[in-house]
Design a protein around this motif. Structure first.
Motif, PDB file in Angstrom:
ATOM      1  N   VAL A   1       0.818  -1.224   0.000  1.00 50.14           N
ATOM      2  CA  VAL A   1       0.000   0.000   0.000  1.00 50.14           C
ATOM      3  C   VAL A   1       0.849   1.269   0.000  1.00 50.14           C
ATOM      4  N   ALA A   2       2.122   1.161   0.358  1.00 50.87           N
ATOM      5  CA  ALA A   2       3.017   2.329   0.340  1.00 50.87           C
ATOM      6  C   ALA A   2       4.454   1.843   0.369  1.00 50.87           C
ATOM      7  N   ALA A   3       5.342   2.678  -0.125  1.00 54.15           N
ATOM      8  CA  ALA A   3       6.771   2.363  -0.110  1.00 54.15           C
ATOM      9  C   ALA A   3       7.556   3.674  -0.120  1.00 54.15           C
ATOM     10  N   SER A   4       8.723   3.653   0.459  1.00 57.19           N
ATOM     11  CA  SER A   4       9.532   4.868   0.505  1.00 57.19           C
ATOM     12  C   SER A   4      11.002   4.511   0.645  1.00 57.19           C
ATOM     13  N   ILE A   5      11.842   5.480   0.285  1.00 54.07           N
ATOM     14  CA  ILE A   5      13.297   5.294   0.308  1.00 54.07           C
ATOM     15  C   ILE A   5      13.916   6.275   1.287  1.00 54.07           C
ATOM     16  N   LEU A   6      14.737   5.758   2.182  1.00 47.95           N
ATOM     17  CA  LEU A   6      15.455   6.562   3.170  1.00 47.95           C
ATOM     18  C   LEU A   6      16.950   6.523   2.862  1.00 47.95           C
ATOM     19  N   ILE A   7      17.593   7.691   2.884  1.00 50.77           N
ATOM     20  CA  ILE A   7      19.042   7.787   2.705  1.00 50.77           C
ATOM     21  C   ILE A   7      19.620   8.452   3.948  1.00 50.77           C
ATOM     22  N   ARG A   8      20.772   7.969   4.411  1.00 48.94           N
ATOM     23  CA  ARG A   8      21.393   8.549   5.607  1.00 48.94           C
ATOM     24  C   ARG A   8      22.887   8.725   5.398  1.00 48.94           C
ATOM     25  N   VAL A   9      23.383   9.901   5.775  1.00 43.48           N
ATOM     26  CA  VAL A   9      24.819  10.168   5.828  1.00 43.48           C
ATOM     27  C   VAL A   9      25.095  10.818   7.177  1.00 43.48           C
ATOM     28  N   GLY A  10      25.886  10.157   8.006  1.00 42.53           N
ATOM     29  CA  GLY A  10      26.190  10.709   9.326  1.00 42.53           C
ATOM     30  C   GLY A  10      24.925  10.942  10.118  1.00 42.53           C
ATOM     31  N   GLY A  11      24.736  12.175  10.576  1.00 40.77           N
ATOM     32  CA  GLY A  11      23.578  12.502  11.394  1.00 40.77           C
ATOM     33  C   GLY A  11      22.408  13.075  10.625  1.00 40.77           C
ATOM     34  N   HIS A  12      22.403  12.915   9.311  1.00 40.87           N
ATOM     35  CA  HIS A  12      21.339  13.494   8.482  1.00 40.87           C
ATOM     36  C   HIS A  12      20.627  12.375   7.727  1.00 40.87           C
ATOM     37  N   ALA A  13      19.299  12.327   7.848  1.00 42.72           N
ATOM     38  CA  ALA A  13      18.503  11.320   7.142  1.00 42.72           C
ATOM     39  C   ALA A  13      17.518  12.027   6.218  1.00 42.72           C
ATOM     40  N   TRP A  14      17.316  11.453   5.023  1.00 42.88           N
ATOM     41  CA  TRP A  14      16.442  12.047   4.020  1.00 42.88           C
ATOM     42  C   TRP A  14      15.356  11.073   3.590  1.00 42.88           C
TER      43      TRP A  14
END
Length: 370
Positions: A265-278
């Motif tokens: 029903v839903a999907a998403s992509i998370l990217i992380r570098v150090g202390g920052h997540a997108w």
């Protein structure tokens, strides 16, 4: 301070990125392998023999003038933006011009203003407020103001239209501060609708897992693009992104999949570098929207970002409109429900190195609508 700029190995670049608390994923060496239509190189700033800054440069050729390139540093470079910029940017210009660049485009990772979720909500409700900049800033960053002034004085040209979406990456973003907060703190900061939707997803039995089924994600993403009328990226782009970013760091990128009774029903992509997540990409089904799979995905990514010790959860770009009749206002309304803050960055700036070629490129881009 006398700095020099030179090409560095991807391994040197990555080692430097690992020493920083926050670096945009667009400034990691792996991102150059994602943008296959551009030529990329890693550059380093040296104080004597010590590496003190890095930049990923993407080179875009000029149509019919292939020996000249636009040198683009998205959300970068990773340098000290707090003082005099000439020692950093002058050797960069010298280096790139000698190697055929007709202009440099960069996007300093420096904010200028922030607005609270309450301010944004009240601004949308106020007929007299039509744009974020019509509201008083909750916080004005003196570094951002200084960078803007110094770039303009040095001949750099702003590429930031009033609607916040220009030729490259957006100037206005929505972010949820995480430093020093628990999951309960973040949940309390959300609006009632978001909290209700998260609860509803749990009650309906929505299950969110971290998976690897990119084809299932892409099928749902194409469905979302057709419904919301945007042009989707091909599956191959996401396969390349996951391969490149995961090879650099196995924790860099993750795919979240929300299922309800076996249906995606839903999907998403998370990217992380150090202390920052997108939050990078998302998709949702038109059917079963009432089970709130998208909210469940977001909440899972926020909790995992907290567990990883991140300082900020970045929901990426927004249009800064507060006009309730503007079709883009729904984007900021969705994101403001997280209780975070709207942030304006310095934005993207160009420095023409070969003015004649730059004018021709600018004319070409205007004709094709950039």
């Amino acid at each position: 301070m006398r700095l020099t700029v030179g090409r560095i190995l991807a391994t040197e670049h990555f080692a430097f990125v690992r020493t920083q608390r926050s670096v945009s994923f667009l400034q990691t060496p792996a991102w150059g392998r994602v943008k296959t239509e551009w030529r990329s190189e890693s550059l380093g700033w040296f104080d004597g023999g010590r590496l003190v800054g890095t930049g990923l440069v993407l080179h875009r050729p000029v149509p019919r003038l292939d020996r000249y390139t636009l040198a683009y540093l998205p959300e970068g470079p990773v340098i000290d933006w707090s003082g005099d910029l000439a020692p950093w940017l002058d050797p960069l210009a010298t280096y790139l011009k000698a190697r055929g660049a007709f202009a440099i485009r960069l996007g300093p990772p420096v904010c200028t203003d922030t607005w609270s979720a309450t301010q944004v909500k009240e601004g949308i409700a106020d007929p007299g407020s039509r744009h974020l900049t019509d509201l008083p800033s909750r916080y004005v960053d003196p570094v951002g103001a200084s960078v803007t002034s110094r770039l303009r004085d040095a001949g750099w040209r702003s590429q930031n239209p009033r609607d916040g979406f220009g030729v490259g990456h957006p100037q206005f973003k929505y972010e949820v501060p995480l430093a020093g907060k628990s999951a309960d703190d973040v949940l309390r900061g959300m609006n009632q609708q978001w909290r209700r939707n998260i609860k509803k997803a749990a009650k309906e039995g929505v299950e969110v897992t971290v998976g690897a089924d990119l084809r299932a994600f892409h099928d749902l993403y194409v469905h979302t693009a057709e419904r919301d009328r945007f042009t989707p990226r091909p599956l191959r782009y996401f396969e390349t992104m996951f391969a490149a970013l995961s090879a650099e760091d196995p924790e860099r990128i993750k795919l979240y999949l929300a299922h309800h009774q076996g249906d995606l029903v839903a999907a998403s992509i998370l990217i992380r570098v150090g202390g920052h997540a997108w939050y990078s990409y998302g998709a949702s089904s038109t059917a079963k929207r009432e089970v709130r799979g998208s909210n469940a995905c977001q909440w899972a990514m926020i909790r995992d970002s907290l567990a990883a010790g991140c300082d900020v959860y970045d929901l990426r770009g927004i249009t800064p409109t507060l006009d309730a009749d503007d079709p883009h206002v729904g984007l900021i309304q969705f994101k403001v429900g997280t209780g975070g803050q709207a942030v304006r960055y310095v934005g993207e700036w160009d420095l023409p190195l070969r003015p004649g070629v730059y004018r021709a490129f600018d004319f070409y881009m205007r004709r094709r609508g950039r």
